[in-house]
Design a protein around this motif. Structure first.
Motif, short mmCIF file in Angstrom:
data_model
loop_
_atom_site.label_atom_id
_atom_site.label_comp_id
_atom_site.label_asym_id
_atom_site.label_seq_id
_atom_site.Cartn_x
_atom_site.Cartn_y
_atom_site.Cartn_z
N PHE A 26 37.73 -23.55 49.46
CA PHE A 26 36.83 -24.68 49.64
C PHE A 26 35.42 -24.35 49.16
O PHE A 26 34.75 -25.20 48.56
CB PHE A 26 36.82 -25.15 51.10
N ALA A 27 34.97 -23.13 49.37
CA ALA A 27 33.64 -22.73 48.87
C ALA A 27 33.60 -22.77 47.35
O ALA A 27 32.58 -23.15 46.75
CB ALA A 27 33.30 -21.33 49.37
N GLU A 28 34.71 -22.43 46.71
CA GLU A 28 34.78 -22.43 45.25
C GLU A 28 34.88 -23.85 44.67
O GLU A 28 34.71 -24.04 43.47
CB GLU A 28 35.98 -21.60 44.78
N LEU A 29 35.14 -24.83 45.52
CA LEU A 29 35.27 -26.22 45.06
C LEU A 29 33.95 -26.99 45.11
O LEU A 29 33.93 -28.17 44.79
CB LEU A 29 36.32 -26.95 45.91
N GLN A 30 32.89 -26.36 45.46
CA GLN A 30 31.60 -27.04 45.56
C GLN A 30 31.04 -27.36 44.18
O GLN A 30 31.00 -26.49 43.31
CB GLN A 30 30.60 -26.19 46.36
N ASP A 31 30.65 -28.61 43.98
CA ASP A 31 29.98 -29.05 42.75
C ASP A 31 30.79 -28.75 41.48
O ASP A 31 30.24 -28.31 40.47
CB ASP A 31 28.58 -28.42 42.63
N VAL A 32 32.08 -29.00 41.52
CA VAL A 32 32.95 -28.75 40.37
C VAL A 32 33.08 -30.04 39.56
O VAL A 32 33.37 -31.10 40.11
CB VAL A 32 34.34 -28.24 40.83
N SER A 33 32.90 -29.93 38.27
CA SER A 33 33.00 -31.08 37.38
C SER A 33 34.41 -31.66 37.40
O SER A 33 35.40 -30.93 37.28
CB SER A 33 32.64 -30.65 35.96
N GLY A 34 34.51 -32.96 37.58
CA GLY A 34 35.79 -33.65 37.55
C GLY A 34 36.52 -33.72 38.88
O GLY A 34 37.54 -34.40 39.00
N LEU A 35 36.02 -33.02 39.90
CA LEU A 35 36.65 -33.05 41.22
C LEU A 35 36.23 -34.32 41.95
O LEU A 35 35.05 -34.57 42.14
CB LEU A 35 36.26 -31.82 42.04
N LEU A 36 37.22 -35.10 42.34
CA LEU A 36 36.95 -36.35 43.06
C LEU A 36 36.93 -36.15 44.57
O LEU A 36 36.09 -36.73 45.26
CB LEU A 36 37.99 -37.41 42.69
N SER A 37 37.85 -35.34 45.08
CA SER A 37 37.89 -35.07 46.52
C SER A 37 38.73 -33.84 46.80
O SER A 37 39.54 -33.42 45.98
CB SER A 37 38.45 -36.27 47.29
N SER A 38 38.53 -33.28 47.99
CA SER A 38 39.34 -32.15 48.44
C SER A 38 39.51 -32.26 49.95
O SER A 38 38.59 -32.64 50.67
CB SER A 38 38.68 -30.82 48.07
N GLU A 39 40.73 -31.96 50.39
CA GLU A 39 41.06 -32.06 51.81
C GLU A 39 41.92 -30.86 52.19
O GLU A 39 42.65 -30.32 51.36
CB GLU A 39 41.87 -33.32 52.10
N ALA A 59 40.91 -35.76 35.76
CA ALA A 59 41.96 -35.49 34.77
C ALA A 59 42.51 -34.08 34.98
O ALA A 59 41.84 -33.22 35.55
CB ALA A 59 41.40 -35.61 33.35
N LYS A 60 43.72 -33.85 34.52
CA LYS A 60 44.35 -32.55 34.64
C LYS A 60 43.51 -31.46 33.97
O LYS A 60 43.43 -30.33 34.45
CB LYS A 60 45.75 -32.59 34.02
N GLN A 61 42.84 -31.81 32.87
CA GLN A 61 42.01 -30.84 32.14
C GLN A 61 40.88 -30.31 33.02
O GLN A 61 40.48 -29.15 32.89
CB GLN A 61 41.44 -31.47 30.86
N ASP A 62 40.34 -31.16 33.91
CA ASP A 62 39.28 -30.71 34.82
C ASP A 62 39.82 -29.64 35.78
O ASP A 62 39.16 -28.64 36.04
CB ASP A 62 38.70 -31.88 35.61
N PHE A 63 41.01 -29.89 36.31
CA PHE A 63 41.64 -28.90 37.20
C PHE A 63 41.90 -27.60 36.45
O PHE A 63 41.61 -26.51 36.96
CB PHE A 63 42.95 -29.46 37.78
N ILE A 64 42.45 -27.69 35.25
CA ILE A 64 42.75 -26.50 34.46
C ILE A 64 41.47 -25.71 34.16
O ILE A 64 41.46 -24.48 34.22
CB ILE A 64 43.51 -26.87 33.17
N ALA A 65 40.39 -26.41 33.86
CA ALA A 65 39.12 -25.73 33.60
C ALA A 65 38.65 -24.97 34.84
O ALA A 65 38.19 -23.82 34.74
CB ALA A 65 38.06 -26.74 33.16
N TRP A 66 38.78 -25.58 36.01
CA TRP A 66 38.38 -24.91 37.25
C TRP A 66 39.28 -23.70 37.51
O TRP A 66 38.81 -22.63 37.86
CB TRP A 66 38.44 -25.90 38.42
N LEU A 67 40.57 -23.88 37.34
CA LEU A 67 41.54 -22.82 37.59
C LEU A 67 41.37 -21.66 36.60
O LEU A 67 41.62 -20.50 36.94
CB LEU A 67 42.96 -23.39 37.47
#
Length: 108
Positions: A26-39, A59-67
């Motif tokens: 969750f800390a790594e998900l802060q202010d990530v481009s393309g992230l709409l929500s996290s639960e 988009a899937k590309q946003d998730f892949i970029a974060w990963l």
């Protein structure tokens, strides 16, 4: 839209390790481009506990970029290296990934 669900399941005795993983992610998900929500979701049954992080992305590309970020890739490389060398113990949790891409029902 793209949805990713990462679930971590283990014995209640290992719940603290799973919670630490949830907090780190969750800390790594802060202010990530393309992230709409996290639960974060929890399920318990007898002596087994499961935590799931559900993320929704533009988009899937946003998730892949974060990963694919360098620190995440390096963390997994180091874990694999330690396992091969017998330095780290067997994981105390089972990880399951489920992914979905949004579709228009009318297009089916």
């Amino acid at each position: 839209m793209f949805v990713n669900q990462a679930s971590f399941e283990g014995d209640k005795a290992n719940e603290a390790k799973i919670i630490a993983k949830m907090k780190k992610t969750f800390a790594e998900l802060q202010d990530v481009s393309g992230l709409l929500s996290s639960e974060c979701w929890k399920k318990e049954k007898n002596d087994v506990v499961e935590y799931s992080i559900v993320t929704k992305w533009t988009a899937k590309q946003d998730f892949i970029a974060w990963l694919s970020r360098e620190e995440h890739v390096n963390e997994h490389k180091e874990m694999n290296k330690q396992r091969k060398q017998g330095i780290s113990e067997k994981p105390s949790m089972k990880k399951t990934i489920t992914q979905y891409e949004e579709i228009e029902i009318a297009n089916l």
